[in-house]
Scaffold this active site. Structure first.
Site, short mmCIF file in Angstrom:
data_model
loop_
_atom_site.label_atom_id
_atom_site.label_comp_id
_atom_site.label_asym_id
_atom_site.label_seq_id
_atom_site.Cartn_x
_atom_site.Cartn_y
_atom_site.Cartn_z
N LYS A 133 22.37 43.79 3.43
CA LYS A 133 23.48 43.63 4.38
C LYS A 133 24.33 44.89 4.43
CE LYS A 133 23.34 38.79 3.17
NZ LYS A 133 23.80 37.82 2.15
N THR A 149 20.13 40.56 -1.83
CA THR A 149 20.13 40.51 -0.36
C THR A 149 21.43 41.14 0.15
OG1 THR A 149 20.84 38.22 -0.60
CG2 THR A 149 18.57 38.60 0.06
N HIS A 192 12.34 33.15 -7.81
CA HIS A 192 13.49 34.01 -7.49
C HIS A 192 14.11 34.66 -8.71
CE1 HIS A 192 14.09 32.69 -3.24
NE2 HIS A 192 13.49 31.60 -3.68
N LYS A 194 23.80 41.94 -13.89
CA LYS A 194 24.21 42.68 -12.69
C LYS A 194 25.13 43.85 -13.03
CE LYS A 194 23.85 38.54 -9.74
NZ LYS A 194 22.96 38.86 -8.60
N LYS A 196 29.00 40.06 -5.71
CA LYS A 196 27.84 39.27 -6.14
C LYS A 196 28.31 38.36 -7.26
CE LYS A 196 25.83 43.30 -6.91
NZ LYS A 196 24.61 43.16 -6.12
N ARG A 197 27.48 37.39 -7.66
CA ARG A 197 27.87 36.56 -8.79
C ARG A 197 28.12 37.44 -10.02
NH1 ARG A 197 27.73 30.80 -8.40
NH2 ARG A 197 28.04 30.85 -10.64
C1 26V Z 1 20.00 31.30 -12.62
C2 26V Z 1 20.45 31.30 -13.90
C3 26V Z 1 20.61 30.01 -14.57
C4 26V Z 1 20.70 30.11 -16.02
C5 26V Z 1 21.44 31.28 -16.53
C6 26V Z 1 21.22 32.55 -15.88
C7 26V Z 1 20.77 32.50 -14.51
C8 26V Z 1 20.62 33.66 -13.81
C9 26V Z 1 20.18 33.67 -12.54
C10 26V Z 1 19.85 32.48 -11.95
C11 26V Z 1 19.39 32.52 -10.53
C12 26V Z 1 18.04 32.04 -10.33
C13 26V Z 1 17.61 31.99 -8.93
C14 26V Z 1 18.34 32.91 -7.99
O1 26V Z 1 19.37 32.59 -7.46
N1 26V Z 1 17.76 34.06 -7.72
C15 26V Z 1 18.26 35.03 -6.74
O2 26V Z 1 17.53 34.84 -5.57
C16 26V Z 1 17.88 35.75 -4.55
C17 26V Z 1 17.09 35.37 -3.32
O3 26V Z 1 15.74 35.56 -3.54
C18 26V Z 1 17.61 37.17 -5.00
O4 26V Z 1 18.01 38.05 -3.97
C19 26V Z 1 18.35 37.47 -6.27
O5 26V Z 1 17.98 38.75 -6.76
C20 26V Z 1 18.04 36.43 -7.32
O6 26V Z 1 18.84 36.59 -8.47
#
Ligand code: 26V
Length: 832
Positions: free
Chosen positions: A681, A677, A376, A573, A567-568
Site C-alpha cells: 500500500k 501488505t 500465512h 516486526k 502494523k501489529r
Molecule cells: C499469529 C500469532 C498467534 C500466536 C502468537 C504469535 C502470532 C504471530 C502472528 C500470527 C499471525 C498469523 C497469521 C497472519 O495474520 N499472518 C499474516 O498474514 C498476512 C496476509 O497474508 C501477511 O501479509 C503477514 O505477513 C502475516 O503475518
C-alpha cells in the site's frame, strides 16, 4: 431441505424481476435520500441527527445496489458455475460507505445532492464505525480478495463470523495500552441483512455410536449433547463499476429453542437465560491474536461454528435440489484462509459419510478436491495444534475422522518410504508433545489440492522449513501466490488527487488493470509531473495533519520527512529497532555529538495494537509513548524530530496515513514476515521503503529497483547461519558505541523520570535474548537511514524514486493475486 421463494412459479412479470434502482441523478438521489430519512429513520431533515443522515445515505446507496445484488444472485445460480467459498475467521472490511459510493460511481451525485440538503458528505462518512472483524493483515487480505473477485466478475461467497465485538479499541493511559470493547454495532449497522429464517443448527459435544444400516453396512452416528443456531447476516460486496454484487455471509450464534425449552419447562428461568448467553458467547468477540492460540476452547467453538454453518449453507441452499454431491468440486472450491477453518475438512467427510451414506474412499476423493490451503505464517507458535482431549470432548466424531485420515495418510507415507518410521512419525497429523494434539496445518496440507504461501520467499521457506517432508512427497501441491491489495480502496479512494493525476496522464484503466501504472514511468523525469506529484503528497500530509489534530490532538510539523511504521506490535516486526534509531538520534543531539540542525527534519508515526496478553509488546508501546513524550517536549529537537503515536490504528486511519507517508518501515527480521501488505500500500502511494529482504519486500525491491529502495540487514540465510552459530546480542552492545549509548539512555531512566526499572524488561530482553536479532541489524539500519536522509535532501531525486515506486508496483494488485488463485488453484471462470 429448505428452499427459497414461492412454492409455485410466479406469474406476475414483476415477481421475478429485480427491484429497479433510483435514477442515477442528483434529483433522484435527493428524493430517495429524503424518502429514506422519513420512512426508515422516521425523521424530517430538519430534525435529523448526523447518524440519521448517515443511515439514510447508506440506505440510498444500498437501494441502488440491491437490484444488482439480486440480479447477480439469479445469474450465478442459473449459470451453475463453480464458485469460490472463501473461509476466513477474519474480515477487516474498513468503512463500507465510501467503497459503495466508489463502486457505484455515486460519489459526485451524493456530494452534490447532500449539498442541496445543506449536508456534507465527509461528515456523514465519518459517522460510520468500521467493522473491525479482523486482527491485521490476514483479515484485511480477505477483504481485498473479495473486493477483487467481485470486480473481476468471479462468483464468490465469503464466509465468516459476525463478531459482536471486533478488534478492541486501543486507548493510552499514561502511555500504556488500555483496551476498550469495540461496540461497532451500537448505532446500528446499515450494511447487514440478517436472515433468521435461514438459520442453521450446529451440534457440539456428546459421543459417537456404531450401528448397522439397512444395507448391512457398519456406520457411525454422532449423538451430540448440545447445539446452537447460526443466523446468517449477508453483506454486499460490490464490484467496481461492473454491476456485480457478491455476498459476504457472516454467522451469528444464537440459542436454539431446544436448548433452553427443557430448562424453561422445568421452571428454571435464570438457567435458561444463562444457556442463551452461553450459546451467544460463540460469536461474541474476535480473539485478539494472543501469544498462544492453543487451549482456547471458545476459539475452537468459533471455528467449527462458522465452518459448519457455511458448509451446511452451501450444500443445502446454494446447490439446487437433487445435486449429486459426488460432483461437489464442479461447483465449489473452499479456500482455507490459514488453519482457522481447517475443521471444515472432517466436517465435509462427516456430512458425506455419515449423513449422505458415501463410502469413505469416495468421500475422501470429493473432499480432497474441494479444499485448498493458504499458510500465512512461519512462526512456530502461530501454527495451530488442537489438543485431542479438547477435540474429543467438543467434536468427538471429527476427531475419529481425523484419526482415520491420518492412518490412511501414514499408510501412504510408509508405502512410499518403506522402513522410514521416523519420517512417518514426523509427518503424523497427531503431535505427541507437549500434549497429544492435531497439527491443523498438516491436516490442511494433506486435504488440500494446493498449498500456498503468500510471497515468493515465504512459499520457499514453507516448502523448505515448515513442511519439507510434504513438499518432497507432493512437490506439485506447493505453490506461491504473492499477496496483493485492492487499488480501489487503497489508491482510488484513499488518494483521490493522485488517482486524478494518474487518470489524467494515462487514462483510468489502471483502476482495474494496475500493471498499466507502468505507463507513468516516462513521467518520472518530467519536472511538471514531479511538481504535481509533490503537491499531492503535501496535500495528503495536510489532510493527515488536520485529522490527527482533531482525532488525537497531535500536531504534525510542516515540511518533515514523514516516516511511518504501522502494523501489529510484535517482536518479530521489530518496532524496537525503529525506536532504537529514534533514541540514538536523540542521544547524539543531547550529548552534543551532532547538532540538531544536522538532522533531517523528520516525524516518525507509529500505529500498532498489541495483543492484550502480550507483555513485551505492551511494554514496547509504553516505551514508544515515553520516548515520544520526551523527544516532543525537548526544545532542542523542536522542528527537527517528532514522534507521533495515534492510538487505535485501523483501516480508516490507514487510508489517511499511507498516502501521506514518505518513508515506509518494513523492518522485520528476514524470514519472519510472511508477506506484509502494508508494504504494498505504501509503495503504491509513492512512499519509499526502508526494509529487510523479507516477505514481499523482496519482490517490491526487485520490481522498483535497488536505487529506489533502502535495503538493510541480514538476509534469511544469514539469519539462519547466525542462529546456528549462536547469537549473542550483548556483543553488539559492547562493540557499537552508538547502540550502547541508546540502550544506556533507556536503562538510566531518561524516558521514565529516572526510574531505572520501568523499561528494565525491554532492555534486558534485547541484551540477553533478542530472539529477532534487532541488535544485529542496528548498524546496517542506521546506515540505511543515513542514505534515506541523503536522498531526501535531493527532492527531485526523491520524487523521481517515489513516482517509480508507483509506476512499478502494479503487480501488487489483489486482482493479480486473484488471477493467480483462479489459474493455478481454483480453476474457476469469471462470468463474462
Ligand atoms: C499469529 C500469532 C498467534 C500466536 C502468537 C504469535 C502470532 C504471530 C502472528 C500470527 C499471525 C498469523 C497469521 C497472519 O495474520 N499472518 C499474516 O498474514 C498476512 C496476509 O497474508 C501477511 O501479509 C503477514 O505477513 C502475516 O503475518
Amino acid at each position: 431441505m429448505r428452499t427459497y421463494g414461492p412454492a409455485s412459479t410466479p406469474t406476475h412479470p414483476l415477481a421475478t424481476a429485480p427491484v429497479s434502482s433510483p435514477a442515477h441523478s442528483v434529483d433522484g438521489f435527493v428524493r430517495e435520500f429524503l424518502h429514506e430519512l422519513n420512512t426508515n429513520q422516521g425523521v424530517t431533515l430538519s430534525l435529523s441527527s448526523v447518524n440519521d443522515q448517515y443511515l439514510a445515505l447508506a440506505s440510498t446507496v444500498k437501494n441502488y445496489l440491491m437490484a444488482r445484488w439480486l440480479e447477480t444472485n439469479r445469474k450465478t445460480r442459473d449459470a451453475k458455475v463453480k464458485a469460490v467459498g472463501y473461509l476466513s475467521a477474519e474480515y477487516l472490511l474498513g468503512r463500507q460507505l465510501g467503497n459503495a459510493l466508489l463502486a457505484t460511481d455515486l460519489g459526485e451525485i451524493a456530494h452534490k445532492g447532500l449539498e442541496l440538503c445543506g449536508l456534507d458528505l465527509a461528515t456523514l462518512r465519518s459517522q460510520e464505525v468500521e467493522p473491525g472483524l479482523g486482527n491485521g493483515g490476514l483479515g484485511r487480505l480477505a477483504a481485498c480478495f473479495i473486493d477483487s473477485l467481485a470486480t473481476m466478475d468471479v462468483p464468490c461467497i465469503g464466509y465468516g463470523i459476525r463478531y459482536e465485538y471486533g478488534i478492541f479499541r486501543q486507548t493510552f493511559v499514561d502511555g500504556r495500552q488500555v483496551e476498550q470493547p469495540d461496540t461497532w454495532l451500537s448505532l446500528g449497522s446499515p450494511w447487514e441483512f440478517p436472515h433468521p429464517e435461514a438459520s442453521v443448527q450446529v451440534d457440539f459435544g456428546g459421543h459417537t455410536e456404531k450401528y448397522t444400516d439397512d444395507d448391512g453396512r457398519e456406520r457411525t452416528r454422532w449423538v451430540p449433547a448440545w447445539n446452537v443456531l447460526g443466523v446468517p447476516y449477508n453483506y454486499m460486496v460490490p464490484g467496481y463499476l461492473n454491476g456485480r454484487v457478491n455476498t459476504l455471509r457472516l454467522w451469528s450464534a444464537q440459542a436454539t429453542k431446544a436448548f433452553d425449552l427443557g430448562i424453561f419447562n422445568a421452571g428454571d428461568y435464570a438457567q435458561a437465560v444463562r444457556a442463551q448467553t452461553f450459546a451467544e458467547n460463540i460469536s461474541k468477540v474476535l480473539y485478539p491474536e494472543d501469544s498462544t492460540p492453543q487451549g482456547k476452547e471458545l476459539r475452537l467453538q468459533q471455528q467449527y461454528f462458522f465452518v459448519a454453518c457455511s458448509l451446511r449453507d452451501f450444500i443445502n441452499n446454494e446447490l439446487e435440489e437433487g445435486f449429486d454431491l459426488h460432483n461437489l468440486s464442479d461447483r465449489i472450491i473452499f479456500q482455507l484462509n490459514d488453519t482457522h477453518p481447517v475443521i471444515a475438512v472432517p466436517e465435509l467427510m462427516r456430512i458425506l459419510v455419515d449423513e449422505q451414506g458415501f463410502e469413505w474412499d469416495e468421500a475422501w476423493e470429493v473432499t480432497k478436491s474441494c479444499f485448498a490451503y493458504t499458510c500465512h505464517t512461519l512462526l512456530p507458535e502461530a501454527l495451530e495444534v488442537w489438543s485431542t482431549e479438547l477435540l474429543g470432548r467438543l467434536l468427538p466424531r471429527h476427531l475419529e475422522i481425523i484419526f482415520q485420515i491420518n492412518d490412511e495418510f501414514l499408510a501412504e507415507v510408509r508405502a512410499t518410504y518403506p522402513g522410514d518410521e521416523i519420517r512417518a512419525r514426523r509427518m503424523s497429523m497427531i503431535a505427541e508433545h507437549p500434549e497429544r494434539g492435531v497439527r491443523m496445518a498438516y491436516l490442511a496440507t494433506v486435504a488440500g489440492t494446493k498449498v500456498n504461501g503468500v510471497a515468493a520467499l515465504h512459499s520457499q521457506l514453507l516448502r523448505d522449513k515448515v513442511l519439507p517432508d510434504f513438499s518432497q512427497l507432493w512437490p506439485e501441491k506447493f505453490t506461491n501466490v504473492t499477496n496483493g491489495v485492492t487499488p480501489r480502496r487503497f489508491v482510488k479512494m484513499a488518494n483521490p488527487h493522485l488517482s486524478d493525476l494518474i487518470s489524467d496522464t494515462i487514462g483510468n484503466g489502471w483502476v482495474t488493470d494496475l500493471e498499466r501504472l507502468r505507463e507513468l514511468e516516462p513521467y518520472a523525469d518530467d519536472p511538471e509531473f514531479q511538481d504535481k506529484f509533490r503537491e499531492i503528497k503535501a496535500w495528503n500530509k495536510r489532510r493527515l495533519t488536520s485529522l490527527l489534530e482533531a482525532r488525537d490532538g497531535i500536531v504534525l510539523p510542516d515540511g518533515h520527512l514523514l516516516d511511518v511504521m504501522v502494523k501489529r506490535l510484535h517482536e518479530y516486526k521489530r518496532q524496537s529497532l525503529k525506536l532504537l534509531h529514534i533514541i540514538s538520534l536523540y542521544e547524539q543531539v543531547v550529548s552534543g555529538k551532532i547538532a540538531a540542525s544536522d538532522l533531517t527534519p523528520r516525524t516518525v508515526v507509529f500505529g500498532a495494537k498489541a495483543a492484550p496478553g502480550y507483555k513485551m509488546a505492551k511494554d514496547t508501546i509504553h516505551l514508544i509513548n515515553k520516548v515520544a513524550e520526551k523527544v516532543n517536549n525537548d526544545p532542542v529537537l523542536e522542528g527537527r524530530l517528532k514522534v507521533a503515536f495515534p492510538a487505535n490504528y485501523n483501516v480508516t486511519l490507514a487510508e489517511k496515513l499511507i498516502p501521506a507517508a514518505d518513508l515506509s518501515e518494513q523492518i522485520s527480521l528476514a524470514g519472519m514476515e510472511a508477506s506484509g501488505t502494508g508494504n504494498m500500500k505504501f509503495a503504491l502511494n509513492g512512499a519509499l521503503t526502508i526494509g529487510t529482504d523479507d516477505g514481499a519486500n523482496v519482490e517490491i525491491r526487485e520490481l522498483v529497483g535497488d536505487k529506489h529502495f533502502f535495503l538493510f540487514g541480514m538476509d534469511e540465510p544469514a539469519v539462519a547461519e547466525l542462529g546456528a552459530k549462536g547469537y549473542n546480542p550483548i556483543t553488539y552492545y559492547e562493540s557499537q558505541p552508538q547502540l550502547r549509548a541508546a540502550l544506556d539512555m533507556v536503562m538510566n531512566g531518561a524516558f521514565s523520570d529516572g526510574d531505572q526499572d520501568m523499561f528494565g524488561s525491554v532492555v534486558h530482553n534485547l541484551l540477553h535474548q533478542d530472539r529477532f536479532m534487532a541488535l544485529a541489524d542496528f548498524e546496517s539500519y542506521v546506515a540505511a537511514q543515513a542514505k534515506v536522509e541523503e536522498k531526501y535532501a535531493d527532492q527531485a531525486a526523491w520524487t523521481r524514486s517515489s513516482i517509480l515506486n508507483v509506476a512499478r508496483t502494479g503487480f501488487f494488485s489483489s486482482d493479480r493475486s486473484m488471477r493467480d488463485y483462479i489459474q493455478r488453484i481454483w480453476h474457476t471462470q469469471p462470468m463474462i
